[in-house]
Design a protein around this motif. Structure first.
Motif, short mmCIF file in Angstrom:
data_model
loop_
_atom_site.label_atom_id
_atom_site.label_comp_id
_atom_site.label_asym_id
_atom_site.label_seq_id
_atom_site.Cartn_x
_atom_site.Cartn_y
_atom_site.Cartn_z
N VAL A 101 0.86 -1.19 0.00
CA VAL A 101 0.00 0.00 0.00
C VAL A 101 0.89 1.23 0.00
CG1 VAL A 101 -1.98 -0.98 1.21
CG2 VAL A 101 -0.13 0.04 2.53
N ASP A 102 0.35 2.28 -0.53
CA ASP A 102 0.99 3.59 -0.38
C ASP A 102 0.17 4.37 0.63
OD1 ASP A 102 2.77 2.93 -2.27
OD2 ASP A 102 1.76 4.00 -3.92
N THR A 103 0.86 5.09 1.49
CA THR A 103 0.12 5.91 2.45
C THR A 103 0.48 7.36 2.21
OG1 THR A 103 1.84 5.75 4.11
CG2 THR A 103 0.05 4.14 4.23
N VAL A 104 -0.36 8.22 2.74
CA VAL A 104 -0.14 9.64 2.53
C VAL A 104 -0.61 10.37 3.78
CG1 VAL A 104 -2.40 10.10 1.49
CG2 VAL A 104 -0.44 11.48 0.83
N ASN A 105 -0.02 11.53 4.02
CA ASN A 105 -0.45 12.34 5.16
C ASN A 105 -1.38 13.44 4.68
OD1 ASN A 105 1.28 10.80 6.71
ND2 ASN A 105 2.95 12.27 6.52
N TYR A 106 -2.45 13.63 5.43
CA TYR A 106 -3.38 14.70 5.11
C TYR A 106 -3.18 15.84 6.08
CZ TYR A 106 -6.37 11.90 2.03
OH TYR A 106 -6.88 11.17 1.01
N SER A 107 -3.32 17.03 5.59
CA SER A 107 -3.36 18.17 6.49
C SER A 107 -4.77 18.73 6.47
CB SER A 107 -2.37 19.24 6.01
OG SER A 107 -2.47 20.36 6.84
N GLY A 108 -5.31 18.99 7.66
CA GLY A 108 -6.65 19.57 7.75
C GLY A 108 -6.52 21.07 7.98
N LEU A 109 -6.90 21.84 6.97
CA LEU A 109 -6.76 23.30 7.09
C LEU A 109 -8.14 23.93 7.19
CD1 LEU A 109 -4.06 23.80 4.33
CD2 LEU A 109 -3.69 23.75 6.79
N MET A 110 -8.24 24.87 8.09
CA MET A 110 -9.50 25.59 8.24
C MET A 110 -9.43 26.82 7.36
SD MET A 110 -11.01 26.85 11.78
CE MET A 110 -10.64 25.47 12.75
N VAL A 111 -10.46 27.04 6.56
CA VAL A 111 -10.50 28.21 5.69
C VAL A 111 -11.47 29.20 6.33
CG1 VAL A 111 -10.92 29.06 3.37
CG2 VAL A 111 -10.20 26.69 3.72
N ARG A 112 -10.96 30.35 6.69
CA ARG A 112 -11.81 31.32 7.38
C ARG A 112 -11.77 32.67 6.71
NH1 ARG A 112 -14.97 30.09 12.15
NH2 ARG A 112 -14.29 27.99 12.60
N LYS A 113 -12.92 33.25 6.63
CA LYS A 113 -12.98 34.66 6.24
C LYS A 113 -14.00 35.27 7.18
CE LYS A 113 -15.25 36.72 2.56
NZ LYS A 113 -15.44 37.04 1.13
N ASP A 114 -13.66 36.36 7.80
CA ASP A 114 -14.61 37.02 8.68
C ASP A 114 -14.44 38.52 8.53
OD1 ASP A 114 -16.31 37.88 10.57
OD2 ASP A 114 -15.58 36.59 12.17
N ARG A 115 -15.29 39.09 7.72
CA ARG A 115 -15.13 40.52 7.43
C ARG A 115 -15.76 41.38 8.49
NH1 ARG A 115 -14.94 42.36 1.47
NH2 ARG A 115 -13.79 43.93 2.64
N THR A 116 -16.36 40.75 9.53
CA THR A 116 -16.94 41.54 10.61
C THR A 116 -15.89 41.89 11.65
OG1 THR A 116 -17.51 39.63 11.98
CG2 THR A 116 -19.11 40.29 10.34
N LEU A 117 -14.70 41.25 11.53
CA LEU A 117 -13.67 41.42 12.56
C LEU A 117 -13.33 42.87 12.85
CD1 LEU A 117 -11.07 38.63 11.91
CD2 LEU A 117 -12.56 38.92 13.88
N GLY A 118 -13.14 43.64 11.78
CA GLY A 118 -12.73 45.03 11.95
C GLY A 118 -13.73 45.80 12.80
N LEU A 119 -15.01 45.59 12.48
CA LEU A 119 -16.06 46.31 13.20
C LEU A 119 -16.09 45.87 14.66
CD1 LEU A 119 -18.15 48.39 12.49
CD2 LEU A 119 -19.79 46.57 12.07
N ILE A 120 -15.98 44.57 14.88
CA ILE A 120 -16.01 44.06 16.24
C ILE A 120 -14.82 44.57 17.04
CG2 ILE A 120 -15.82 41.94 17.59
CD1 ILE A 120 -17.69 40.63 15.56
N ALA A 121 -13.65 44.58 16.41
CA ALA A 121 -12.45 45.07 17.09
C ALA A 121 -12.61 46.56 17.42
CB ALA A 121 -11.22 44.85 16.21
N PHE A 122 -13.17 47.29 16.47
CA PHE A 122 -13.39 48.72 16.69
C PHE A 122 -14.34 48.94 17.87
CE2 PHE A 122 -15.99 52.52 15.41
CZ PHE A 122 -14.98 53.47 15.62
N GLY A 123 -15.44 48.19 17.89
CA GLY A 123 -16.39 48.28 18.99
C GLY A 123 -15.73 47.91 20.31
N GLY A 124 -14.93 46.87 20.29
CA GLY A 124 -14.24 46.43 21.51
C GLY A 124 -13.32 47.52 22.03
N ALA A 125 -12.61 48.17 21.11
CA ALA A 125 -11.69 49.23 21.53
C ALA A 125 -12.46 50.39 22.15
CB ALA A 125 -10.88 49.71 20.33
#
Lengths: 396, 553
Positions: free
Chosen positions: B450-474
């Protein structure tokens, strides 16, 4: 370096114990206690108490730095390290509030909590453990340290609240007197845990038990206290062969319940010895010593520490926590139990401030709230870490 | 309701308790008190004044701090309930949630699920509760901030005696030469950063008024945070996908509309050993392996031009990089996070075709377990066809099926064509055994490797609300700090025909304020105000005489 670090922590622990005696001597003196607003210079035992506490603080900071050098990262990553750091911050917070208000009684109540915390922390693994990838983050350092500082300052409001209640709750008010006594008893349970854990560790007690967990898979747990409660379908596989008295269903974490039971048992024994000797409630012993203090000032200390602690807590636990989570997990908020309890703490102190500002909850009400607030912080630190598993479970 | 004209000449809005200008008590109820309630300066608040229309009633409901506190406590309790059992979103479940909660937590789990607590934080009622807190924040703030602003703006230097005498800090006394001392006092106040105003022998000193805006600023911050959180539901603002990518593979990144592609060159797991640090030895001995690093080495590409369906896109390299825990790869508004991995997963199986009689190896075939081909031509009339493929085989209800699409336990049904058997022999091959359902075959497929292989599990994130939330937090933090680390302190001194009235007010930290006043008034003839207490100590202590007519000495 690691040995030096342990030695410094041990020395600071001893110094805090000694400082308690000096602060205690101060409030016993009729003249020494600050009668009115507390702006008169403290009597010499009080000064000595502050001096010794300050040396303890410096030594404990030395512990922190030397362990940092030894381990290569700031020691705030497991239960032992975090609680020790929290206790360091508590000493710092106490010194700030003492500097502002010069109330020796704060030391009489705050330092025993510090001592209990250091003792409690020492019951967890003290190994310097390398950091897993998630913990390798500067934001985490900021997050944890600021949170600890915020919680410590908030804890001073608990100390002030406790002083207020011990001073003002009349012995003949059955319900409230029992409640105040229960707060002190809770502190004794921690002492009970330290005594039980140290005692059984000294005789080398250890039992390994194999059991079936709630998924039906076999699992292994090590008991360091004799099993009163055993896990589901247990089997002793190594160590002392002593059968548990009661077997628990799989959804209860038997070893934790066992530890709690031992702590309460030993705590009860300690408590009853004190009661037998004193022949009155524990807080009735301290109550007369506090009568010369002014309620307005104690109340203000409690309020002030919430005012200082709340922004620091918000910054550390919520804002830095969210920034760290954003980098580590890709989302700033994950509804992880520890996170939620930080939010609950925040909600609670927000409610505290609003009740105070607008509903006039001063004095006794405010003192009870401060006690509950600290209970929530401790719940999050101990119960959520050890019992409710989640992303933050880096414990033990 | 009508506007109220005070004797000082100022016209107050209806519902005013203390005259905005001079502080005279306008509400008879307030007159009975020894110390007046200084909250919001006794200004008229809409909620306390109007209660006729339905809008008034809603406004009044949400403007109550009591309601606000009740909402906070409800949110607190609800949040706590959600931590009793793990939330659905934070748990990996192989069975439907209903079954999961029942199997793992018994009757309690069942009730928990039925009440919807398994997904509490995304439930409509929880979101509505948080929204109600938002409404309460907004209305409470408007109801109080505007009147407070007006009252503080309109306050005059000279205050009415009824206002002076009913402050918590107050004293009066005869002073011979006030005119000579007023300058000394003002000067000392200015040194303490007070803004000092005088008017015909009356003095008004104030500092830290800005701290009164702290609570309202922090509420604005919170409202911004809540609005930011709401935007998450808007399309295009938020992406949360998982990308499983094996070593050597190039794949489109989900959530980017096939615009970005990623190659996984290598997935690395490193563990600590003693060479890292001698002090780690004890911990490593007790726990065995501790992971030091998870890392995926990648190249990011962007697809060029229009990509037609079924056609391979033209890829342009954007950047090479390493994705590690705590060190995501960023591009545009996306982040790729190292979230998971799978090591040594089966990727391909190699079989040999063997003639049973002579043990002669006819040929070899390698099957890619992710994309097996239908037919493998080994030449000379030898052909192996795959009739059926079960990546994760199980035998259930009398037939073979696959548990999952992942090649955990592959099995094949082959048709082996050979010169002797041009229409083929049938063979079913599992990892451990081979079945020949239609009788003994002449040829068999022998498992080679058999041939084996390693998988990498990557999370794909986009969150365009971050700026607003950070601004509000500040903004929130700024407001909280403003409101808690500073205080609004005011001192009034009134020359009242030979007598000097001195009163002072702060919104918190009375103890420190008293000390400051004592330093300001030390060595002057001005009577030092007496703290008549926040009402927590017995009055005899608070009203203790002796200090009334002079300094503390």
């Amino acid at each position: 370096m690691a040995q030096l670090s342990s030695l410094l922590l041990y020395l600071s622990f001893i110094l805090y114990l000694i400082a308690i005696l000096f602060f205690g001597a101060t409030i016993r003196q009729k003249k020494g206690i600050d009668q009115d607003r507390g702006n008169k210079p403290a009597a010499w035992p009080g000064k000595a108490g502050v001096g010794i506490t300050a040396i303890g603080f410096v030594l404990q900071t030395g512990y922190f730095i030397t362990r940092w050098i030894a381990g290569g990262y700031p020691p705030i990553s497991n239960m032992f390290e975090f609680i020790t750091f929290f206790s360091l911050m508590l000493v710092g917070a106490f010194m700030i509030l003492f500097y502002l208000y010069r109330i020796p009684a704060l030391g009489v109540f705050a330092l025993p909590i510090v001592v209990i915390l250091i003792g409690y922390a020492s019951m967890f693994s003290r190994d310097i453990t390398p950091l897993s990838p998630t913990l390798q983050s500067n934001w985490l350092i900021m997050h944890v340290m600021t949170t600890a500082a915020g919680q410590a300052i908030l804890a001073i409001s608990f100390v002030a609240g406790l002083i207020y209640l011990v001073k003002n709750i009349p012995q003949n008010d059955k319900k409230k007197a029992v409640a105040v006594e229960a707060i002190l008893f809770t502190l004794i349970i921690f002492v009970g845990f330290i005594v039980a854990a140290t005692g059984f560790a000294l005789v080398g007690y250890e039992t390994e038990i194999t059991y079936n967990d709630h998924t039906g898979e076999p699992a292994v747990v090590t008991y360091k206290l004799p099993p009163i409660f055993g896990p589901n379908e247990y089997m002793i596989t190594a160590g002392f062969n002593m059968a548990p008295m009661i077997e628990l269903p799989p959804w209860i974490k038997a070893s934790q319940l066992n530890t709690l039971t031992w702590s309460v048992l030993i705590g009860l024994i300690i408590y009853f010895i004190i009661r037998l000797l004193a022949r009155k409630r524990l807080f009735a012993l301290v109550q007369p010593l506090l009568q010369r203090m002014k309620n307005d000032v104690i109340d203000e200390v409690g309020y002030r520490s919430v005012l200082i602690g709340f922004p620091v807590f918000t910054l550390g636990a919520l804002i830095f926590g969210m920034i760290y989570a954003h980098f580590a997990w890709g989302r700033f908020w994950a509804w992880d139990p520890k996170e939620v309890w930080a939010l609950i703490t925040w909600f609670f102190y927000a409610a505290f401030l609003h009740l105070r500002l607008s509903r006039g909850w001063h004095g006794e009400n405010s003192a009870w709230l401060a006690v509950i607030g600290f209970a929530i912080i401790m719940f999050n630190l101990i119960f959520v870490n050890l019992v409710i598993a989640g992303l933050h479970s880096y414990a033990v | 309701m009508e506007r109220v004209k005070c004797e000082c000449g100022h016209v107050n809005p209806p519902g005013t308790i203390l005259c905005e200008a001079c502080g005279k008590i306008l509400d008879p109820n307030e007159e009975k008190k020894l110390i007046i309630d200084m909250r919001y300066e006794g200004a008229a608040r809409r909620s306390q004044t109007y209660n006729r229309t339905i809008i008034d009633k809603i406004w009044n409901f949400f403007s109550s701090v009591k309601v606000g506190v009740v909402l906070i406590v409800l949110a607190l309790i609800a949040s706590a309930i959600g931590t009793i059992l793990p939330q659905e979103m934070n748990t990996t479940m192989n069975v439907p949630p209903k079954q999961y909660y029942e199997e793992n937590y018994g009757v309690f789990g069942r009730i928990y699920y039925l009440l919807g607590f398994h997904d509490l934080y995304r439930s409509t009622w929880y979101i509505l509760l948080i929204a109600a807190i938002g409404v309460s924040l907004t209305i409470c703030s408007i109801d109080r901030a505007l009147p407070l602003y007006k009252a503080l703006k309109r306050q005059r230097i000279t205050r009415h005696n009824s206002f002076m005498k009913r402050q918590r800090l107050f004293n009066e006394g005869t002073v011979e030469n006030w005119d000579d001392q007023i300058n000394t006092v003002s000067e000392r106040m200015r040194q303490k950063k007070y803004r000092v105003l005088t008017e015909s022998g009356n003095l008004f000193a104030e500092k830290g008024r800005f701290s009164r805006w702290g609570p309202y600023i922090n509420h604005i911050g919170l409202i911004i945070v809540l609005i930011g959180a709401m935007f998450r539901f808007a399309p295009g603002m938020y992406v949360n996908e998982m990308l499983w990518i094996k070593e050597g593979e190039t794949k489109a990144i989900p959530g980017t509309d096939q615009r970005y592609y990623l190659t996984n060159h290598e997935f690395i797991v490193e563990v600590y050993d003693e060479s890292d640090r001698e002090v780690y030895r004890e911990a490593l001995e007790k726990r065995g392996k501790i992971i030091k690093n998870f890392q995926t080495n990648v190249t990011l590409y962007e697809a060029e031009g229009e990509v037609l369906p079924g056609e391979d896109p033209q890829l342009k390299e954007i950047k090479k990089g390493e994705i590690r825990v705590n060190h995501p790869l960023r591009f545009e508004h996306f982040g790729l996070y190292q979230a998971s991995y799978l090591l040594n997963e089966l990727s391909a199986m190699t079989f040999q075709l063997v003639k049973k009689e002579t043990e002669e190896v006819i040929g070899e075939l390698t099957i890619d377990l992710e994309n097996p081909e239908k037919r493998y031509d080994l030449g000379k009339g030898y052909i192996v066809e795959i009739l059926a493929y079960f990546p994760d085989v199980e035998f259930k209800d009398g037939e073979l099926r696959t548990k999952s699409p992942n090649p955990n336990n592959p099995a094949f049904a082959f048709q082996i064509r050979s010169p002797e058997h041009p229409e083929g022999e049938r063979s079913v091959v599992f990892i451990q055994e081979t079945l020949e359902p239609l009788g003994e075959n002449d040829y068999k497929l022998v498992f080679k490797e058999v041939d084996t292989v390693n998988y990498s599990g990557l999370m794909v994130r986009k969150d365009r609300t971050l700026g607003l939330i950070a601004f509000g937090g500040a903004i929130f933090l700024f407001g909280v700090i403003l409101g808690s680390f500073w205080q609004h302190r005011r001192i009034w001194i009134k020359w009242d025909g030979g007598k000097l009235l001195v009163s002072a007010h702060t919104n918190k930290n009375w103890y420190g304020f008293m000390k400051e006043i004592e330093t300001i008034l030390a060595d002057t003839d001005v009577p030092i105000p007496i703290d008549r207490g926040g009402g927590l100590d017995k009055p005899e202590r608070a009203n203790k005489g002796g200090d009334v007519n002079g300094s503390t000495k």
